[in-house]
Design a protein around this motif. Structure first.
Motif, PDB file in Angstrom:
ATOM      1  N   UNK A 189       0.899  -1.141  -0.062  1.00 15.23           N
ATOM      2  CA  UNK A 189      -0.030  -0.109   0.093  1.00 15.23           C
ATOM      3  C   UNK A 189       0.876   1.350  -0.127  1.00 15.23           C
ATOM      4  N   UNK A 190       1.812   1.130   1.033  1.00 15.40           N
ATOM      5  CA  UNK A 190       2.633   2.392   0.931  1.00 15.40           C
ATOM      6  C   UNK A 190       3.592   2.717  -0.305  1.00 15.40           C
ATOM      7  N   UNK A 191       4.075   1.742  -0.866  1.00 15.54           N
ATOM      8  CA  UNK A 191       4.969   1.624  -2.009  1.00 15.54           C
ATOM      9  C   UNK A 191       3.833   2.380  -3.392  1.00 15.54           C
ATOM     10  N   UNK A 192       2.497   1.807  -3.281  1.00 17.32           N
ATOM     11  CA  UNK A 192       1.721   2.076  -4.197  1.00 17.32           C
ATOM     12  C   UNK A 192       1.495   3.725  -4.169  1.00 17.32           C
ATOM     13  N   UNK A 193       1.215   4.282  -2.932  1.00 13.59           N
ATOM     14  CA  UNK A 193       1.015   5.718  -2.702  1.00 13.59           C
ATOM     15  C   UNK A 193       2.162   6.458  -3.123  1.00 13.59           C
ATOM     16  N   UNK A 194       3.421   5.918  -2.894  1.00 11.90           N
ATOM     17  CA  UNK A 194       4.648   6.542  -2.988  1.00 11.90           C
ATOM     18  C   UNK A 194       4.860   7.079  -4.594  1.00 11.90           C
ATOM     19  N   UNK A 199      -6.564   1.604 -13.218  1.00  5.30           N
ATOM     20  CA  UNK A 199      -7.092   2.703 -12.169  1.00  5.30           C
ATOM     21  C   UNK A 199      -7.054   1.769 -10.531  1.00  5.30           C
ATOM     22  N   UNK A 200      -6.319   0.713 -10.986  1.00  2.58           N
ATOM     23  CA  UNK A 200      -6.404  -0.139  -9.260  1.00  2.58           C
ATOM     24  C   UNK A 200      -4.971   0.011  -9.027  1.00  2.58           C
ATOM     25  N   UNK A 201      -5.144   0.570  -7.573  1.00  2.22           N
ATOM     26  CA  UNK A 201      -3.462   0.619  -7.077  1.00  2.22           C
ATOM     27  C   UNK A 201      -3.743   0.595  -5.589  1.00  2.22           C
ATOM     28  N   UNK A 202      -2.665   0.087  -4.991  1.00  6.82           N
ATOM     29  CA  UNK A 202      -2.788  -0.022  -3.785  1.00  6.82           C
ATOM     30  C   UNK A 202      -3.833  -1.237  -3.057  1.00  6.82           C
ATOM     31  N   UNK A 203      -4.357  -2.083  -3.924  1.00  5.96           N
ATOM     32  CA  UNK A 203      -5.075  -3.091  -3.317  1.00  5.96           C
ATOM     33  C   UNK A 203      -4.782  -4.512  -3.224  1.00  5.96           C
ATOM     34  N   UNK A 261       1.569   1.393 -11.112  1.00  8.73           N
ATOM     35  CA  UNK A 261       0.696   0.432 -10.079  1.00  8.73           C
ATOM     36  C   UNK A 261       1.209  -0.455  -9.399  1.00  8.73           C
ATOM     37  N   UNK A 262       0.682  -0.425  -8.066  1.00  7.36           N
ATOM     38  CA  UNK A 262       1.367  -1.713  -7.182  1.00  7.36           C
ATOM     39  C   UNK A 262       0.150  -2.151  -6.430  1.00  7.36           C
ATOM     40  N   UNK A 263       0.219  -3.463  -6.420  1.00 10.29           N
ATOM     41  CA  UNK A 263      -0.884  -4.103  -5.979  1.00 10.29           C
ATOM     42  C   UNK A 263      -0.589  -5.512  -5.398  1.00 10.29           C
ATOM     43  N   UNK A 264      -1.460  -6.222  -4.658  1.00  6.07           N
ATOM     44  CA  UNK A 264      -1.239  -7.534  -4.110  1.00  6.07           C
ATOM     45  C   UNK A 264      -2.363  -8.567  -4.445  1.00  6.07           C
ATOM     46  N   UNK A 265      -1.912  -9.799  -4.327  1.00  7.04           N
ATOM     47  CA  UNK A 265      -2.832 -10.952  -4.436  1.00  7.04           C
ATOM     48  C   UNK A 265      -2.838 -11.666  -3.242  1.00  7.04           C
ATOM     49  N   UNK A 266      -3.917 -12.030  -2.524  1.00  7.42           N
ATOM     50  CA  UNK A 266      -3.868 -13.065  -1.466  1.00  7.42           C
ATOM     51  C   UNK A 266      -4.448 -14.292  -1.785  1.00  7.42           C
TER      52      UNK A 266
END
Ligand SMILES: NC(=O)c1ccc[n+]([C@@H]2O[C@H](COP(=O)([O-])OP(=O)(O)OC[C@H]3O[C@@H](n4cnc5c(N)ncnc54)[C@H](O)[C@@H]3O)[C@@H](O)[C@H]2O)c1
Length: 266
Positions: free
Chosen positions: A169-174, A251-255, A181-186
Protein backbone atom coordinates in the motif's frame (compact mmCIF):
# COMPACT_ATOMS: atom_id res chain seq x y z
CA UNK A 1 -5.80 -0.38 -27.08
CA UNK A 2 -6.90 -2.32 -24.02
CA UNK A 3 -6.10 -6.02 -24.21
CA UNK A 4 -4.30 -8.91 -22.56
CA UNK A 5 -1.64 -9.07 -25.26
CA UNK A 6 1.72 -8.70 -23.49
CA UNK A 7 3.80 -9.13 -26.65
CA UNK A 8 6.82 -6.82 -26.45
CA UNK A 9 6.63 -6.58 -22.65
CA UNK A 10 8.84 -8.27 -20.10
CA UNK A 11 8.11 -9.49 -16.59
CA UNK A 12 10.43 -10.43 -13.74
CA UNK A 13 8.92 -13.09 -11.47
CA UNK A 14 10.72 -14.08 -8.26
CA UNK A 15 10.16 -17.58 -6.89
CA UNK A 16 9.15 -18.61 -10.40
CA UNK A 17 10.77 -22.01 -9.96
CA UNK A 18 8.01 -22.85 -7.45
CA UNK A 19 4.35 -23.77 -7.67
CA UNK A 20 2.52 -20.43 -7.81
CA UNK A 21 5.42 -18.51 -9.41
CA UNK A 22 5.62 -21.18 -12.10
CA UNK A 23 1.89 -20.82 -12.80
CA UNK A 24 2.24 -17.04 -13.03
CA UNK A 25 5.17 -17.48 -15.43
CA UNK A 26 3.09 -19.77 -17.68
CA UNK A 27 0.22 -17.28 -17.83
CA UNK A 28 2.45 -14.31 -18.74
CA UNK A 29 4.31 -16.39 -21.34
CA UNK A 30 1.02 -17.47 -22.97
CA UNK A 31 0.03 -13.79 -23.11
CA UNK A 32 3.22 -13.10 -25.11
CA UNK A 33 5.51 -11.60 -22.43
CA UNK A 34 9.22 -12.32 -22.18
CA UNK A 35 9.45 -13.95 -18.76
CA UNK A 36 12.47 -13.67 -16.47
CA UNK A 37 12.09 -16.81 -14.37
CA UNK A 38 13.98 -16.01 -11.16
CA UNK A 39 14.65 -18.39 -8.27
CA UNK A 40 17.45 -19.20 -5.87
CA UNK A 41 17.12 -22.80 -7.06
CA UNK A 42 18.61 -22.26 -10.51
CA UNK A 43 17.73 -25.78 -11.68
CA UNK A 44 14.03 -25.09 -11.02
CA UNK A 45 14.20 -21.74 -12.83
CA UNK A 46 15.90 -23.45 -15.79
CA UNK A 47 13.28 -26.21 -15.83
CA UNK A 48 10.39 -23.72 -15.90
CA UNK A 49 12.08 -21.57 -18.56
CA UNK A 50 12.64 -24.69 -20.70
CA UNK A 51 8.97 -25.67 -20.34
CA UNK A 52 7.88 -22.19 -21.43
CA UNK A 53 10.22 -22.25 -24.44
CA UNK A 54 9.04 -25.75 -25.41
CA UNK A 55 5.47 -24.37 -25.43
CA UNK A 56 6.55 -21.56 -27.80
CA UNK A 57 7.05 -18.81 -25.22
CA UNK A 58 10.01 -16.61 -24.36
CA UNK A 59 11.78 -17.18 -21.03
CA UNK A 60 15.13 -16.49 -19.41
CA UNK A 61 16.19 -18.30 -16.22
CA UNK A 62 17.76 -16.05 -13.58
CA UNK A 63 19.65 -17.13 -10.47
CA UNK A 64 18.31 -14.82 -7.79
CA UNK A 65 18.37 -15.19 -4.02
CA UNK A 66 15.94 -12.49 -2.90
CA UNK A 67 17.62 -12.22 0.50
CA UNK A 68 20.74 -10.83 -1.23
CA UNK A 69 20.28 -7.17 -2.12
CA UNK A 70 23.35 -7.07 -4.34
CA UNK A 71 22.01 -10.04 -6.37
CA UNK A 72 18.64 -8.31 -6.78
CA UNK A 73 20.24 -5.05 -7.94
CA UNK A 74 22.54 -6.89 -10.38
CA UNK A 75 19.74 -9.02 -11.85
CA UNK A 76 17.37 -6.07 -12.25
CA UNK A 77 20.03 -3.78 -13.74
CA UNK A 78 21.02 -6.50 -16.24
CA UNK A 79 17.42 -6.96 -17.41
CA UNK A 80 17.01 -3.19 -17.77
CA UNK A 81 20.30 -2.96 -19.70
CA UNK A 82 19.41 -5.88 -22.00
CA UNK A 83 15.80 -4.87 -22.73
CA UNK A 84 15.96 -1.12 -22.08
CA UNK A 85 13.25 -1.35 -19.42
CA UNK A 86 11.31 -3.47 -16.93
CA UNK A 87 7.58 -3.50 -17.58
CA UNK A 88 6.25 -5.78 -14.86
CA UNK A 89 7.41 -7.28 -11.57
CA UNK A 90 5.71 -10.08 -9.66
CA UNK A 91 7.30 -10.90 -6.29
CA UNK A 92 6.37 -14.48 -5.42
CA UNK A 93 9.39 -16.00 -3.65
CA UNK A 94 8.29 -17.14 -0.24
CA UNK A 95 8.82 -19.44 2.70
CA UNK A 96 6.76 -20.63 5.67
CA UNK A 97 7.06 -22.27 9.07
CA UNK A 98 4.08 -24.15 10.45
CA UNK A 99 4.97 -24.34 14.13
CA UNK A 100 2.89 -23.71 17.28
CA UNK A 101 3.69 -20.17 18.45
CA UNK A 102 5.41 -21.09 21.74
CA UNK A 103 7.78 -23.41 19.83
CA UNK A 104 8.84 -20.74 17.34
CA UNK A 105 12.25 -19.08 17.45
CA UNK A 106 13.51 -15.59 16.75
CA UNK A 107 15.73 -17.09 14.04
CA UNK A 108 12.64 -18.42 12.22
CA UNK A 109 11.04 -14.98 12.39
CA UNK A 110 14.17 -13.33 10.97
CA UNK A 111 14.32 -15.93 8.18
CA UNK A 112 10.72 -15.26 7.14
CA UNK A 113 11.11 -11.49 7.36
CA UNK A 114 14.17 -11.74 5.10
CA UNK A 115 12.59 -14.03 2.49
CA UNK A 116 8.99 -12.79 2.54
CA UNK A 117 9.18 -9.08 3.41
CA UNK A 118 12.60 -7.41 3.14
CA UNK A 119 13.06 -9.10 -0.24
CA UNK A 120 9.87 -7.45 -1.53
CA UNK A 121 11.10 -4.06 -0.37
CA UNK A 122 14.49 -4.49 -2.07
CA UNK A 123 13.09 -5.91 -5.30
CA UNK A 124 10.43 -3.20 -5.62
CA UNK A 125 13.02 -0.48 -5.01
CA UNK A 126 15.46 -1.93 -7.56
CA UNK A 127 12.77 -2.18 -10.22
CA UNK A 128 11.24 1.22 -9.45
CA UNK A 129 14.59 2.90 -10.14
CA UNK A 130 13.98 1.85 -13.76
CA UNK A 131 10.20 2.32 -13.86
CA UNK A 132 10.01 5.83 -12.38
CA UNK A 133 12.03 7.62 -15.11
CA UNK A 134 9.77 6.02 -17.75
CA UNK A 135 6.61 6.76 -15.74
CA UNK A 136 5.39 3.27 -16.51
CA UNK A 137 5.28 -0.06 -14.73
CA UNK A 138 3.20 -2.58 -12.83
CA UNK A 139 4.09 -4.44 -9.65
CA UNK A 140 2.20 -7.32 -8.05
CA UNK A 141 3.29 -8.67 -4.66
CA UNK A 142 2.01 -12.13 -3.77
CA UNK A 143 0.68 -11.91 -0.23
CA UNK A 144 -1.62 -14.44 1.45
CA UNK A 145 -4.90 -14.98 3.22
CA UNK A 146 -2.49 -14.81 6.19
CA UNK A 147 -2.06 -11.10 5.31
CA UNK A 148 -5.70 -10.76 6.46
CA UNK A 149 -5.81 -12.90 9.59
CA UNK A 150 -3.33 -14.52 11.96
CA UNK A 151 -3.15 -18.23 12.68
CA UNK A 152 -1.70 -20.11 15.68
CA UNK A 153 0.44 -22.39 13.48
CA UNK A 154 2.03 -19.67 11.35
CA UNK A 155 2.43 -16.53 13.46
CA UNK A 156 5.71 -15.47 11.85
CA UNK A 157 4.45 -16.14 8.34
CA UNK A 158 1.35 -14.02 9.03
CA UNK A 159 3.54 -11.24 10.48
CA UNK A 160 5.68 -11.21 7.33
CA UNK A 161 2.64 -11.28 5.02
CA UNK A 162 0.79 -8.53 6.95
CA UNK A 163 4.01 -6.57 6.42
CA UNK A 164 3.93 -7.15 2.67
CA UNK A 165 0.40 -5.75 2.53
CA UNK A 166 1.38 -2.57 4.39
CA UNK A 167 4.49 -2.20 2.27
CA UNK A 168 2.51 -2.70 -0.95
CA UNK A 169 0.00 0.00 0.00
CA UNK A 170 2.76 2.43 0.97
CA UNK A 171 4.84 1.86 -2.16
CA UNK A 172 1.71 2.23 -4.29
CA UNK A 173 0.94 5.62 -2.75
CA UNK A 174 4.59 6.68 -3.14
CA UNK A 175 4.59 6.07 -6.91
CA UNK A 176 0.95 6.70 -7.84
CA UNK A 177 1.85 10.05 -9.43
CA UNK A 178 4.44 8.25 -11.55
CA UNK A 179 1.75 6.19 -13.32
CA UNK A 180 2.96 2.99 -11.65
CA UNK A 181 0.47 0.52 -10.20
CA UNK A 182 1.40 -1.57 -7.17
CA UNK A 183 -1.02 -4.21 -5.90
CA UNK A 184 -1.14 -7.47 -4.00
CA UNK A 185 -2.77 -10.87 -4.38
CA UNK A 186 -3.95 -13.01 -1.49
CA UNK A 187 -4.12 -16.66 -2.57
CA UNK A 188 -6.16 -19.12 -0.52
CA UNK A 189 -5.19 -22.83 -0.46
CA UNK A 190 -2.91 -24.10 -3.21
CA UNK A 191 -1.18 -27.47 -3.27
CA UNK A 192 2.53 -26.51 -3.51
CA UNK A 193 5.81 -27.19 -1.73
CA UNK A 194 5.58 -23.96 0.31
CA UNK A 195 7.52 -24.43 3.56
CA UNK A 196 9.24 -27.64 2.40
CA UNK A 197 12.63 -25.92 2.49
CA UNK A 198 11.94 -25.15 6.16
CA UNK A 199 10.86 -28.77 6.72
CA UNK A 200 7.46 -27.29 7.38
CA UNK A 201 5.18 -27.75 4.38
CA UNK A 202 1.60 -26.96 5.45
CA UNK A 203 0.14 -30.12 3.93
CA UNK A 204 2.82 -32.37 5.46
CA UNK A 205 2.34 -30.79 8.89
CA UNK A 206 -1.46 -31.13 8.70
CA UNK A 207 -1.23 -34.74 7.49
CA UNK A 208 0.95 -35.55 10.51
CA UNK A 209 -1.27 -33.64 12.96
CA UNK A 210 -4.58 -34.93 11.62
CA UNK A 211 -3.48 -38.46 10.69
CA UNK A 212 -5.33 -38.19 7.36
CA UNK A 213 -4.26 -38.60 3.75
CA UNK A 214 -3.61 -35.40 1.81
CA UNK A 215 -6.79 -35.84 -0.23
CA UNK A 216 -8.98 -36.46 2.85
CA UNK A 217 -7.46 -33.49 4.63
CA UNK A 218 -7.84 -31.15 1.67
CA UNK A 219 -11.48 -32.05 1.25
CA UNK A 220 -12.17 -31.40 4.96
CA UNK A 221 -10.35 -28.04 4.82
CA UNK A 222 -12.04 -26.93 1.64
CA UNK A 223 -15.50 -27.96 2.88
CA UNK A 224 -14.92 -26.11 6.15
CA UNK A 225 -13.22 -22.92 4.94
CA UNK A 226 -13.82 -22.29 1.24
CA UNK A 227 -17.37 -21.23 0.25
CA UNK A 228 -16.79 -22.21 -3.39
CA UNK A 229 -15.70 -25.66 -2.23
CA UNK A 230 -12.46 -26.00 -4.19
CA UNK A 231 -8.73 -25.38 -3.89
CA UNK A 232 -7.16 -22.60 -5.94
CA UNK A 233 -4.52 -23.20 -8.61
CA UNK A 234 -1.28 -21.45 -9.62
CA UNK A 235 -3.01 -20.50 -12.87
CA UNK A 236 -5.76 -18.68 -10.90
CA UNK A 237 -3.08 -16.51 -9.32
CA UNK A 238 -1.38 -15.99 -12.70
CA UNK A 239 -4.63 -14.85 -14.29
CA UNK A 240 -5.18 -12.30 -11.52
CA UNK A 241 -1.58 -11.06 -11.78
CA UNK A 242 -1.97 -10.66 -15.54
CA UNK A 243 -5.17 -8.67 -15.02
CA UNK A 244 -3.49 -6.36 -12.49
CA UNK A 245 -0.60 -5.78 -14.93
CA UNK A 246 -2.97 -5.06 -17.83
CA UNK A 247 -4.50 -1.79 -18.97
CA UNK A 248 -7.83 -3.08 -17.67
CA UNK A 249 -6.45 -2.43 -14.18
CA UNK A 250 -4.94 0.97 -14.90
CA UNK A 251 -6.94 2.64 -12.13
CA UNK A 252 -6.40 -0.08 -9.56
CA UNK A 253 -3.54 0.51 -7.15
CA UNK A 254 -2.70 -0.13 -3.47
CA UNK A 255 -5.22 -2.99 -3.39
CA UNK A 256 -4.99 -6.61 -2.33
CA UNK A 257 -7.23 -9.04 -4.15
CA UNK A 258 -8.35 -12.28 -2.49
CA UNK A 259 -8.14 -15.29 -4.82
CA UNK A 260 -9.55 -17.80 -2.39
CA UNK A 261 -13.01 -18.98 -3.42
CA UNK A 262 -14.69 -16.57 -0.99
CA UNK A 263 -12.73 -17.57 2.12
CA UNK A 264 -11.89 -14.03 3.24
CA UNK A 265 -14.35 -11.15 2.96
CA UNK A 266 -12.03 -8.26 3.87
N1 LIG B 1 0.56 -22.34 -1.53
C1 LIG B 1 -0.34 -21.60 -0.93
O1 LIG B 1 -1.41 -22.10 -0.52
C2 LIG B 1 -0.12 -20.12 -0.75
C3 LIG B 1 -1.16 -19.37 -0.20
C4 LIG B 1 -0.98 -18.02 -0.02
C5 LIG B 1 0.20 -17.40 -0.42
N2 LIG B 1 1.20 -18.15 -0.95
C6 LIG B 1 2.43 -17.44 -1.35
O2 LIG B 1 2.74 -17.74 -2.70
C7 LIG B 1 4.14 -17.58 -2.90
C8 LIG B 1 4.67 -18.80 -3.64
O3 LIG B 1 4.55 -19.93 -2.81
P1 LIG B 1 4.25 -21.39 -3.37
O4 LIG B 1 3.04 -21.87 -2.68
O5 LIG B 1 4.33 -21.41 -4.84
O6 LIG B 1 5.47 -22.21 -2.72
P2 LIG B 1 6.72 -22.91 -3.43
O7 LIG B 1 7.58 -23.38 -2.33
O8 LIG B 1 6.26 -23.87 -4.44
O9 LIG B 1 7.43 -21.69 -4.18
C9 LIG B 1 8.21 -20.73 -3.50
C10 LIG B 1 9.42 -20.46 -4.38
O10 LIG B 1 10.19 -19.42 -3.75
C11 LIG B 1 11.53 -19.79 -3.89
N3 LIG B 1 12.34 -19.14 -2.86
C12 LIG B 1 12.35 -19.36 -1.54
N4 LIG B 1 13.28 -18.60 -0.96
C13 LIG B 1 13.87 -17.87 -1.93
C14 LIG B 1 14.91 -16.93 -1.97
N5 LIG B 1 15.57 -16.55 -0.87
N6 LIG B 1 15.24 -16.38 -3.16
C15 LIG B 1 14.60 -16.73 -4.28
N7 LIG B 1 13.63 -17.65 -4.33
C16 LIG B 1 13.27 -18.22 -3.15
C17 LIG B 1 11.56 -21.30 -3.75
O11 LIG B 1 12.77 -21.86 -4.28
C18 LIG B 1 10.32 -21.68 -4.53
O12 LIG B 1 10.63 -21.89 -5.90
C19 LIG B 1 4.76 -17.38 -1.52
O13 LIG B 1 5.04 -16.00 -1.34
C20 LIG B 1 3.67 -17.82 -0.58
O14 LIG B 1 3.75 -17.18 0.66
C21 LIG B 1 1.07 -19.49 -1.13
Amino acid sequence: MVNFDFTGQNVLITGAGGGIGGGIADVFAKAGAKVYVADWKLENAEKKAAEIKAAGGEAVPVLLDVTKKEQIDAAVDKIAADDGRIDNLVTCAGAMYNVPYMNTTEEQLRTLLDINLISVNNTCQAVLRHMIPRKQGKIVNVQSSASREGHPLCAHYAASKFGVMGLTQSIALSVAKENINVNGLCPGFIDTQLGAQQNSNLWDVLMKNWGKSKEEMMSVLVARDVPMGRLQTPEDIGNAALFLCSDYAKNITAQSLNIDGGMKLN
